[in-house]
Scaffold this motif. Structure first.
Motif, PDB file in Angstrom:
ATOM      1  N   LEU A 258      70.644  40.319   8.630  1.00 32.03           N
ATOM      2  CA  LEU A 258      69.448  40.046   9.420  1.00 32.03           C
ATOM      3  C   LEU A 258      68.191  40.125   8.573  1.00 32.03           C
ATOM      4  O   LEU A 258      67.955  41.111   7.873  1.00 32.03           O
ATOM      5  CB  LEU A 258      69.355  41.047  10.573  1.00 32.03           C
ATOM      6  CG  LEU A 258      68.051  41.028  11.376  1.00 32.03           C
ATOM      7  CD1 LEU A 258      67.888  39.694  12.098  1.00 32.03           C
ATOM      8  CD2 LEU A 258      68.007  42.189  12.365  1.00 32.03           C
ATOM      9  N   GLN A 259      67.390  39.072   8.610  1.00 30.50           N
ATOM     10  CA  GLN A 259      66.051  39.077   8.045  1.00 30.50           C
ATOM     11  C   GLN A 259      65.086  38.927   9.214  1.00 30.50           C
ATOM     12  O   GLN A 259      65.249  38.033  10.043  1.00 30.50           O
ATOM     13  CB  GLN A 259      65.845  37.929   7.059  1.00 30.50           C
ATOM     14  CG  GLN A 259      66.679  38.037   5.803  1.00 30.50           C
ATOM     15  CD  GLN A 259      66.471  36.835   4.901  1.00 30.50           C
ATOM     16  OE1 GLN A 259      66.465  35.704   5.354  1.00 30.50           O
ATOM     17  NE2 GLN A 259      66.299  37.078   3.618  1.00 30.50           N
ATOM     18  N   SER A 260      64.085  39.794   9.298  1.00 32.13           N
ATOM     19  CA  SER A 260      63.178  39.725  10.435  1.00 32.13           C
ATOM     20  C   SER A 260      61.771  40.089  10.009  1.00 32.13           C
ATOM     21  O   SER A 260      61.558  40.732   8.982  1.00 32.13           O
ATOM     22  CB  SER A 260      63.647  40.665  11.551  1.00 32.13           C
ATOM     23  OG  SER A 260      63.677  41.998  11.083  1.00 32.13           O
ATOM     24  N   SER A 261      60.808  39.657  10.805  1.00 29.20           N
ATOM     25  CA  SER A 261      59.415  39.958  10.507  1.00 29.20           C
ATOM     26  C   SER A 261      58.659  40.227  11.797  1.00 29.20           C
ATOM     27  O   SER A 261      58.986  39.685  12.850  1.00 29.20           O
ATOM     28  CB  SER A 261      58.753  38.793   9.749  1.00 29.20           C
ATOM     29  OG  SER A 261      58.658  37.652  10.589  1.00 29.20           O
ATOM     30  N   VAL A 262      57.660  41.089  11.691  1.00 34.03           N
ATOM     31  CA  VAL A 262      56.776  41.397  12.806  1.00 34.03           C
ATOM     32  C   VAL A 262      55.357  41.246  12.291  1.00 34.03           C
ATOM     33  O   VAL A 262      55.029  41.721  11.206  1.00 34.03           O
ATOM     34  CB  VAL A 262      56.999  42.840  13.314  1.00 34.03           C
ATOM     35  CG1 VAL A 262      56.054  43.158  14.462  1.00 34.03           C
ATOM     36  CG2 VAL A 262      58.434  43.041  13.727  1.00 34.03           C
ATOM     37  N   SER A 263      54.503  40.569  13.049  1.00 32.66           N
ATOM     38  CA  SER A 263      53.140  40.366  12.577  1.00 32.66           C
ATOM     39  C   SER A 263      52.143  40.556  13.712  1.00 32.66           C
ATOM     40  O   SER A 263      52.424  40.238  14.869  1.00 32.66           O
ATOM     41  CB  SER A 263      52.979  38.959  11.972  1.00 32.66           C
ATOM     42  OG  SER A 263      53.197  37.969  12.966  1.00 32.66           O
ATOM     43  N   HIS A 264      50.995  41.108  13.342  1.00 30.82           N
ATOM     44  CA  HIS A 264      49.894  41.294  14.287  1.00 30.82           C
ATOM     45  C   HIS A 264      48.598  41.292  13.503  1.00 30.82           C
ATOM     46  O   HIS A 264      48.507  41.907  12.435  1.00 30.82           O
ATOM     47  CB  HIS A 264      50.028  42.614  15.042  1.00 30.82           C
ATOM     48  CG  HIS A 264      48.785  43.021  15.777  1.00 30.82           C
ATOM     49  ND1 HIS A 264      48.339  42.355  16.900  1.00 30.82           N
ATOM     50  CD2 HIS A 264      47.861  43.993  15.529  1.00 30.82           C
ATOM     51  CE1 HIS A 264      47.213  42.912  17.320  1.00 30.82           C
ATOM     52  NE2 HIS A 264      46.915  43.909  16.506  1.00 30.82           N
ATOM     53  N   THR A 265      47.598  40.597  13.995  1.00 29.76           N
ATOM     54  CA  THR A 265      46.273  40.599  13.388  1.00 29.76           C
ATOM     55  C   THR A 265      45.379  41.524  14.205  1.00 29.76           C
ATOM     56  O   THR A 265      45.273  41.381  15.424  1.00 29.76           O
ATOM     57  CB  THR A 265      45.674  39.190  13.357  1.00 29.76           C
ATOM     58  OG1 THR A 265      46.522  38.344  12.579  1.00 29.76           O
ATOM     59  CG2 THR A 265      44.285  39.205  12.730  1.00 29.76           C
ATOM     60  N   THR A 266      44.765  42.493  13.539  1.00 34.76           N
ATOM     61  CA  THR A 266      43.947  43.488  14.214  1.00 34.76           C
ATOM     62  C   THR A 266      42.899  42.825  15.101  1.00 34.76           C
ATOM     63  O   THR A 266      42.211  41.902  14.691  1.00 34.76           O
ATOM     64  CB  THR A 266      43.258  44.393  13.187  1.00 34.76           C
ATOM     65  OG1 THR A 266      44.248  45.067  12.422  1.00 34.76           O
ATOM     66  CG2 THR A 266      42.370  45.425  13.877  1.00 34.76           C
ATOM     67  N   GLY A 267      42.802  43.301  16.326  1.00 32.33           N
ATOM     68  CA  GLY A 267      41.824  42.782  17.271  1.00 32.33           C
ATOM     69  C   GLY A 267      42.369  41.709  18.186  1.00 32.33           C
ATOM     70  O   GLY A 267      41.716  41.355  19.173  1.00 32.33           O
ATOM     71  N   SER A 268      43.542  41.171  17.879  1.00 35.85           N
ATOM     72  CA  SER A 268      44.104  40.106  18.708  1.00 35.85           C
ATOM     73  C   SER A 268      44.939  40.694  19.840  1.00 35.85           C
ATOM     74  O   SER A 268      45.328  41.858  19.819  1.00 35.85           O
ATOM     75  CB  SER A 268      44.954  39.155  17.867  1.00 35.85           C
ATOM     76  OG  SER A 268      46.164  39.777  17.487  1.00 35.85           O
ATOM     77  N   ASP A 269      45.229  39.864  20.829  1.00 38.85           N
ATOM     78  CA  ASP A 269      46.043  40.278  21.968  1.00 38.85           C
ATOM     79  C   ASP A 269      47.525  40.084  21.731  1.00 38.85           C
ATOM     80  O   ASP A 269      48.337  40.506  22.554  1.00 38.85           O
ATOM     81  CB  ASP A 269      45.651  39.462  23.212  1.00 38.85           C
ATOM     82  CG  ASP A 269      44.296  39.865  23.771  1.00 38.85           C
ATOM     83  OD1 ASP A 269      43.864  41.003  23.501  1.00 38.85           O
ATOM     84  OD2 ASP A 269      43.675  39.048  24.471  1.00 38.85           O
ATOM     85  N   THR A 270      47.888  39.436  20.635  1.00 44.46           N
ATOM     86  CA  THR A 270      49.264  38.979  20.457  1.00 44.46           C
ATOM     87  C   THR A 270      49.940  39.614  19.247  1.00 44.46           C
ATOM     88  O   THR A 270      49.294  40.204  18.382  1.00 44.46           O
ATOM     89  CB  THR A 270      49.300  37.460  20.290  1.00 44.46           C
ATOM     90  OG1 THR A 270      48.599  37.114  19.083  1.00 44.46           O
ATOM     91  CG2 THR A 270      48.645  36.759  21.470  1.00 44.46           C
ATOM     92  N   ALA A 271      51.235  39.482  19.228  1.00 41.66           N
ATOM     93  CA  ALA A 271      52.057  39.817  18.067  1.00 41.66           C
ATOM     94  C   ALA A 271      53.168  38.781  18.001  1.00 41.66           C
ATOM     95  O   ALA A 271      53.442  38.088  18.986  1.00 41.66           O
ATOM     96  CB  ALA A 271      52.631  41.231  18.168  1.00 41.66           C
TER      97      ALA A 271
END
Length: 388
Positions: A258-271
């Motif tokens: 398994l290769q996986s990634s999680v991303s979030h930009t500070t201040g945004s509502d989403t991930a």
């Protein structure tokens, strides 16, 4: 003899051996250009010829998107005084997490040795993971602090220190998306199958378990011991580095490819969450391995108002529909999920929408669950998180 690598060394270093932060910004701009184009930024040939072009000619940005090209040109300005400060480059790229201690690079470097405690250090070239963003259409409601988590699975299990994970940010078109990537060994091919034709989340039947496909959802029926926290070290915390304690489940069996990634930009509502088998498309498609991804906010959420409460979150949070991680085997293998759009919380017969990330600031925990039966039969296999 000239210092530095031809094509990446600033003109003032070549001409006068003047070094400083501005020369590093020049090298950064040249490196981004090389990453974006795949070509040496000032051409090839003899070192003297490349250095001459570096001092007197323009950088090669053919085919680079305009916004990114503008940033590169500012970084490689001939006059060091015209180059942006490092802090300005970081701001332009919207970087809010570290490029260090990424589990993917550690897994390659350790050569099958036990994973050591991470030490912050410089890492190889960043791996861009472009993830299209979209804003949630509504402000949903979330779980209440007064709802108990009970049932046969609601026993506290001994916790162990889990896989420590860092963050990897990539600057693409002047936007950096912080991500974390896990790489977990190999898994043998097993049974053949036909992959779905779509490359994102697909509609799946509401079944009772893997015998006829995955269940339509997993139930938030337990107190979760999986928790990601931002590092106590101030320098690491400033870079978004944290660690995750993954509860020890006797029957857990993490997929080895398994290769996986999680991303979030500070201040945004989403991930965003992406995953793929490393060996996708090679040989026969393996037997189904059903996964549900859970995002747990830092605090309990009032189900009526959708506002976070003061108490620490207890359950598994908002989860995706279970899916076969090998479902995109013939089309690259990547499955992408968007939070909050693709996530819900399920309590018995009640289902509620996920809250926006910006509604609850703090440490968010992201867990991959192996769904081994019906809606209540699942175990955590991979744990990570981010600070909002």
């Amino acid at each position: 003899m000239a210092p530095g690598t031809p094509g990446f060394t600033a003109p003032e270093v070549l001409l006068r051996n003047e070094v400083g932060p501005a020369a590093d910004v020049f090298a950064l701009g040249a490196t981004i250009a090389y990453t974006a184009t795949g070509r040496p930024p000032y051409g090839t040939g003899e070192a003297a010829a490349v250095s001459y072009r570096t001092v007197h000619e323009d950088i090669d940005l053919a085919g680079v998107q305009p916004e990114l090209a503008t940033l590169i040109r500012q970084c490689v300005a001939k006059d060091p005084a015209e180059r942006p400060e490092p802090a300005a480059v970081i701001a332009r790229c919207a970087v809010d997490s570290a490029l260090a201690t990424d589990a993917h690079y550690r897994s390659v470097a350790r050569d099958a040795e036990p994973e050591p405690e991470p030490v912050p250090e410089l890492v190889p070239d960043p791996v861009p993971v472009p993830v299209p963003g979209r804003e949630p259409e509504t402000v949903p409601t979330g779980p209440s602090d007064t709802t108990p988590y009970g049932g046969p699975d609601d026993q506290r299990r001994p916790a162990r220190t889990g896989r420590r994970t860092g963050w990897l940010a990539a600057c693409a078109v002047a936007l950096a998306v912080p991500t974390t990537v896990w790489l977990l060994g190999e898994q043998d091919d097993q049974n053949s199958g036909t992959a779905p034709t779509t490359d994102a989340t697909v509609s799946r039947p509401a079944t009772t378990g893997p015998a006829g496909g995955p269940p339509d959802h997993i139930v938030n029926d337990r107190v979760s011991q999986d928790r990601w926290t931002l590092s106590d070290d101030s320098a690491q915390a400033a870079q978004g580095i944290g660690s995750c304690d993954l509860a020890s489940y006797a029957n857990s069996s993490p997929p080895m490819d398994l290769q996986s990634s999680v991303s979030h930009t500070t201040g945004s509502d989403t991930a965003s969450v992406s995953l793929r088998p490393k060996t996708a498309g090679q040989g026969k498609r393996p037997a189904p391995y059903y996964v549900s991804v859970g995002l747990r906010p830092p605090h309990e959420t009032d189900r009526t108002t959708g506002r976070p409460l003061a108490s620490v979150s207890k359950g598994i949070g908002f989860t995706s529909k279970p899916f076969d991680m090998y479902s995109q085997w013939s089309s690259g293998g990547t499955i992408k999920l968007k939070y909050p759009d693709d996530f819900r919380a399920h309590f018995g017969n009640r289902t509620i929408d996920a809250i926006p990330v910006s509604d609850d600031r703090g440490d968010w925990t992201v867990v991959f669950y192996h769904v081994e039966g019906g809606p209540t039969k699942y175990t955590s296999v991979v744990c990570n998180g981010f600070h909002a």
